[in-house]
Every structure is written in C-alpha cells, then in structure tokens.
Write a protein that holds these residues in place. Structure first.
Motif, PDB file in Angstrom:
ATOM      1  N   ASP A   1     -28.431 -15.266  91.382  1.00  0.00           N
ATOM      2  CA  ASP A   1     -29.349 -14.179  91.106  1.00  0.00           C
ATOM      3  C   ASP A   1     -30.202 -13.460  92.342  1.00  0.00           C
ATOM      4  O   ASP A   1     -31.076 -15.020  93.272  1.00  0.00           O
ATOM      5  CB  ASP A   1     -30.268 -14.956  89.878  1.00  0.00           C
ATOM      6  CG  ASP A   1     -31.441 -14.254  89.333  1.00  0.00           C
ATOM      7  OD1 ASP A   1     -31.770 -12.727  90.063  1.00  0.00           O
ATOM      8  OD2 ASP A   1     -32.970 -14.662  89.439  1.00  0.00           O
TER       9      ASP A   1
ATOM     10  N   GLU B   1     -32.228 -11.817  92.964  1.00  0.00           N
ATOM     11  CA  GLU B   1     -33.790 -11.807  92.285  1.00  0.00           C
ATOM     12  C   GLU B   1     -34.677 -13.052  93.022  1.00  0.00           C
ATOM     13  O   GLU B   1     -36.204 -13.089  93.194  1.00  0.00           O
ATOM     14  CB  GLU B   1     -34.245 -10.842  91.100  1.00  0.00           C
ATOM     15  CG  GLU B   1     -33.897  -9.138  91.318  1.00  0.00           C
ATOM     16  CD  GLU B   1     -33.982  -8.466  92.242  1.00  0.00           C
ATOM     17  OE1 GLU B   1     -35.422  -9.009  92.624  1.00  0.00           O
ATOM     18  OE2 GLU B   1     -34.005  -7.884  92.995  1.00  0.00           O
ATOM     19  N   SER B   2     -34.193 -14.180  92.317  1.00  0.00           N
ATOM     20  CA  SER B   2     -34.996 -15.385  92.876  1.00  0.00           C
ATOM     21  C   SER B   2     -34.259 -15.696  94.183  1.00  0.00           C
ATOM     22  O   SER B   2     -35.443 -17.232  94.530  1.00  0.00           O
ATOM     23  CB  SER B   2     -33.890 -16.143  92.090  1.00  0.00           C
ATOM     24  OG  SER B   2     -32.485 -16.917  92.880  1.00  0.00           O
TER      25      SER B   2
ATOM     26  N   GLN C   1     -35.521 -16.779  98.009  1.00  0.00           N
ATOM     27  CA  GLN C   1     -36.985 -16.910  98.746  1.00  0.00           C
ATOM     28  C   GLN C   1     -36.346 -16.895 100.462  1.00  0.00           C
ATOM     29  O   GLN C   1     -35.543 -17.999 100.503  1.00  0.00           O
ATOM     30  CB  GLN C   1     -37.184 -18.749  98.467  1.00  0.00           C
ATOM     31  CG  GLN C   1     -37.365 -18.608  97.010  1.00  0.00           C
ATOM     32  CD  GLN C   1     -38.700 -17.474  96.403  1.00  0.00           C
ATOM     33  OE1 GLN C   1     -39.543 -18.019  97.600  1.00  0.00           O
ATOM     34  NE2 GLN C   1     -38.574 -17.302  95.234  1.00  0.00           N
TER      35      GLN C   1
ATOM     36  N   THR D   1     -33.273 -19.682 100.509  1.00  0.00           N
ATOM     37  CA  THR D   1     -32.642 -20.534  98.941  1.00  0.00           C
ATOM     38  C   THR D   1     -32.566 -19.615  97.691  1.00  0.00           C
ATOM     39  O   THR D   1     -32.908 -19.133  97.483  1.00  0.00           O
ATOM     40  CB  THR D   1     -33.523 -22.228  98.525  1.00  0.00           C
ATOM     41  OG1 THR D   1     -35.328 -21.084  98.169  1.00  0.00           O
ATOM     42  CG2 THR D   1     -33.969 -22.707  99.617  1.00  0.00           C
ATOM     43  N   ILE D   2     -31.410 -19.280  97.033  1.00  0.00           N
ATOM     44  CA  ILE D   2     -31.403 -18.836  95.786  1.00  0.00           C
ATOM     45  C   ILE D   2     -30.547 -19.880  94.660  1.00  0.00           C
ATOM     46  O   ILE D   2     -29.952 -20.771  95.299  1.00  0.00           O
ATOM     47  CB  ILE D   2     -30.102 -18.245  95.652  1.00  0.00           C
ATOM     48  CG1 ILE D   2     -30.070 -16.652  97.760  1.00  0.00           C
ATOM     49  CG2 ILE D   2     -29.450 -17.797  95.119  1.00  0.00           C
ATOM     50  CD1 ILE D   2     -29.289 -15.847  97.275  1.00  0.00           C
ATOM     51  N   GLU D   3     -31.717 -19.680  93.764  1.00  0.00           N
ATOM     52  CA  GLU D   3     -31.481 -20.681  92.804  1.00  0.00           C
ATOM     53  C   GLU D   3     -31.451 -22.026  93.369  1.00  0.00           C
ATOM     54  O   GLU D   3     -30.742 -23.179  93.036  1.00  0.00           O
ATOM     55  CB  GLU D   3     -30.121 -20.350  91.452  1.00  0.00           C
ATOM     56  CG  GLU D   3     -30.219 -18.681  91.808  1.00  0.00           C
ATOM     57  CD  GLU D   3     -29.287 -18.323  90.870  1.00  0.00           C
ATOM     58  OE1 GLU D   3     -29.147 -18.418  89.103  1.00  0.00           O
ATOM     59  OE2 GLU D   3     -28.274 -18.175  91.204  1.00  0.00           O
TER      60      GLU D   3
END
Length: 276
Positions: free
Chosen positions: A20, A22-23, A25, A51-53
């Motif tokens: 994802d 869109e998550s 950071q 970071t992603i998920e």
C-alpha cells in the motif's frame, strides 16, 4: 493490478509493488543516486528512506527526461532509433525496471544487487507531501509530462554505509561477472554505487536486448567495449581503494612490551583517544 513495465518493447519487465504505497512515510532524503554529476546535470532520481506498512525500504523516485535528453548520438544512423525503444530502454526509470525485472525474474536480485519489490506511481497527494516536507518541487517535467505521476522503485534499505562491509573484492567481482553473464551491464561501477558490497543503482544499465548492443548501430569493437566496461571499471575502483587504504596506514609506536603494528588513521585516532 498494474502491468509489468516497460510494456511496449521486448525484453525483461518489472512487476508493480504489491504493498500500500499510500501508507508510505518519508523518513529521510538520502540524496540523488548519481552524486558525481556536475551541478549543470540533472540527477536521475532522489532516494528516500521510507516505511510502508511498518517496514523500512529505500524508495527511488525518478526525474522525467525528454527524448532529446536521452537519445544517443548514432552518427548517421538516427533513422534506426525508434522513439518508443529509446524511451523504454534509455530513460533511467525504465532502464532500472528492465535490469531489476530480469534480476527478479531469475530470483537473483538479492544475490547480485539488492532485493527489489517493484515499481510504483506516486499520487498527487504524495507529491505534495514531498514538496511540503522536503521542499522538492522540480522533477524536470516537460509539457509532455504534465499530469504524469511520479515514478519510483521500491528496494530493500541497505543499512551499511561502507563500500563493502565484510565482503571481499574478489566476491564482489564474481557477482559482477555473474551479472554480466545474465545480460546486465551496470555501466556505472564506482565506489558511490556500492553499499555494503551491494550494487544498488541501475539507472543507466544496459540490459539485453538493448540499442547499445545492436550490431546495426555499433561495430563489434564498440559493443565489446560496452560489455567489458563493468569489470574494467571495477578493477580501477579496487586499485583506487587499495591505494587510498595503503596511504592511510600508519605505524603506531610500540608501548612497553608490545611491537609496533600498522593501523589506519581512523584507528589511530580512536586508539589515541582511548589512551592506548
């Protein structure tokens, strides 16, 4: 599900990232991937620690380039250079998609380079966040790129900042030979392109089939020179590094009951600060 890229030419392709995006950071801007370019040249990309998920990755976001900026000099054979092929082989984003596409297909990305998790397109919301948090507004867009989403590739984050960490140059050279045998020529072998003994930047890589290896465009000698470039540059890099390491070695004076021994200047500084 987005299709593998590049779509419209033959050769290896990279699958889309399945997480994802869109998550995401954005934690830190690590810098442009091609730090030896002059200020007048446009960097191929910017790399971020993200970071992603909840997982840490390196996210490489590419600038846009016009055909004129990437088209090679063909010396009277320009009619052989089809725009579609030039775009999808020589644009830094697609060059890296093709190289990692083949590595992932052969399940050797983590062995010969760095693990790659696929490509992503960044939404306008994420682009605005980059502008807000890092002040980045210019992605070298031309009129033809207006409205196009930023393109990026997700890779493992390499924590080691050193050139080779615990890997020997012999092992690194062997991996480069294996990379070339697969039909991937990095074309940018230098100290700044290795972290912890791993190659991580393939934005100008030649991945077979490729215009740079096409006998209709180039002589046998020119093609051979391209294929030999990686190992020649690697050997030159090793000589530079070893010469630098040798120049930094000093002899610490012996303390009572000890013999003198060679150390690097950084080791000497640590030893002196510790009172050794």
């Amino acid at each position: 599900m987005s299709p593998p890229l590049p779509r419209s030419i033959t050769g290896p392709k990279l699958k889309a990232f399945e997480g994802d995006i869109e998550s995401v950071q954005f934690k830190k801007l690590l810098g442009p991937d091609d730090d030896e370019q002059s200020h007048s040249q446009i960097p191929h990309s910017r790399v971020f620690r993200v970071t992603i998920e909840g997982k840490t990755f390196a996210l490489k976001i590419f600038n846009f380039f016009s055909l004129e900026e990437i088209r090679p000099d063909a010396f009277g054979k320009e009619h052989l250079l089809k725009d579609n092929v030039v775009r999808h082989q020589l644009d830094p984003f697609y060059a890296e998609c093709r190289a990692f596409g083949l590595l992932v297909e052969k399940k050797r990305d983590d062995e010969l380079a760095v693990r790659c998790h696929g490509y992503v397109f960044l939404s306008e919301t994420l682009e605005r966040r980059l502008e807000r948090d890092f002040g980045i507004r210019d992605w070298n867009r031309k009129a033809e790129d207006e409205g196009s989403q930023l393109r990026a590739i997700v890779k493992d984050y390499i924590q080691w900042r050193s050139l080779r960490h615990r890997k020997t140059f012999e092992v690194m050279r062997k991996k480069l030979e294996e990379l070339n045998k697969l039909g991937i020529y990095n074309m940018d072998i230098r100290e700044a392109n290795y972290l912890g003994g791993r190659l991580f930047d393939f934005s100008i890589a030649i991945t077979f089939p490729h215009l740079s290896l096409w006998p209709k465009l180039w002589s046998v000698e020119q093609i051979l020179n391209e294929k030999e470039n990686d190992l020649a540059c690697f050997d030159s890099m090793v000589k530079r590094v070893r010469k630098k390491e040798e120049s930094e070695r000093v002899i610490l004076p012996p303390t009572e009951g000890q013999k003198s021994w060679p150390v690097t200047r950084s080791q000497k500084s640590k030893a002196l600060s510790a009172g050794i």
